[in-house]
Write an enzyme that holds these catalytic residues in place. Sequence first.
Site, PDB file in Angstrom:
ATOM      1  N   VAL A  37       0.837  -1.201   0.000  1.00  0.00           N
ATOM      2  CA  VAL A  37       0.000   0.000   0.000  1.00  0.00           C
ATOM      3  C   VAL A  37       0.875   1.255   0.000  1.00  0.00           C
ATOM      4  O   VAL A  37       0.553   2.243  -0.668  1.00  0.00           O
ATOM      5  CB  VAL A  37      -0.962   0.002   1.213  1.00  0.00           C
ATOM      6  N   CYS A  38       1.991   1.209   0.706  1.00  0.00           N
ATOM      7  CA  CYS A  38       2.866   2.378   0.860  1.00  0.00           C
ATOM      8  C   CYS A  38       3.277   3.014  -0.472  1.00  0.00           C
ATOM      9  O   CYS A  38       3.152   4.231  -0.630  1.00  0.00           O
ATOM     10  CB  CYS A  38       4.100   2.027   1.685  1.00  0.00           C
TER      11      CYS A  38
END
Length: 186
Positions: free
Chosen positions: A46-47
């Site tokens: 997700v980062c």
Amino acid sequence: MSVINTEILPFKATAYKDGEFIEVSDADLKGKWSVVVFYPADFTFVCPTELEDLADHYAEFQKLGVEVYSVSTDTHFSHKAWHDTSAAIGKIKYAMIGDPTHQISKNFDVLRPAGLADRGTFIIDPQGVIQSVEITAEGIGREAGDTLRKVKAALYVASHPGEVCPAKWKEGAKTLAPSLDLVGKI
């Protein structure tokens, strides 16, 4: 304990920005508006979507005089390696701060017991006071466009004493002037 409306605590760290390592401290976040975005770790899932979204909106933040900083408990060396190997992260022009000592993550109260930072977004005014905080669980990504909207609201409120921005406020929309006359009429 909430950090909203508190002054940022002192820190000094090394960041990766524009192909070099630079020193960043709490003093760099003062004198202008800043957005500090914490994320759990480099080379994850997700980062990079969040950081790429910030990179895509970075010029808009800059036009408003707002500086963006990302922070994870990785080192600045890891940030450089990720920047050099990921097309998404390669777009980043803002400072990627390394926090291997966990000092910054502790200062902003986002450090997990496992030693990683929560997903936290902080909008900081020129006096170094935290005006907005958003913290989400690991699997919930944030949207840079919404952060930008919140920054614009914070800038508006700071420059228009006595006015506030209601829900869904967008630049140019109507604001409110809290008063006894508004009680029970909204």
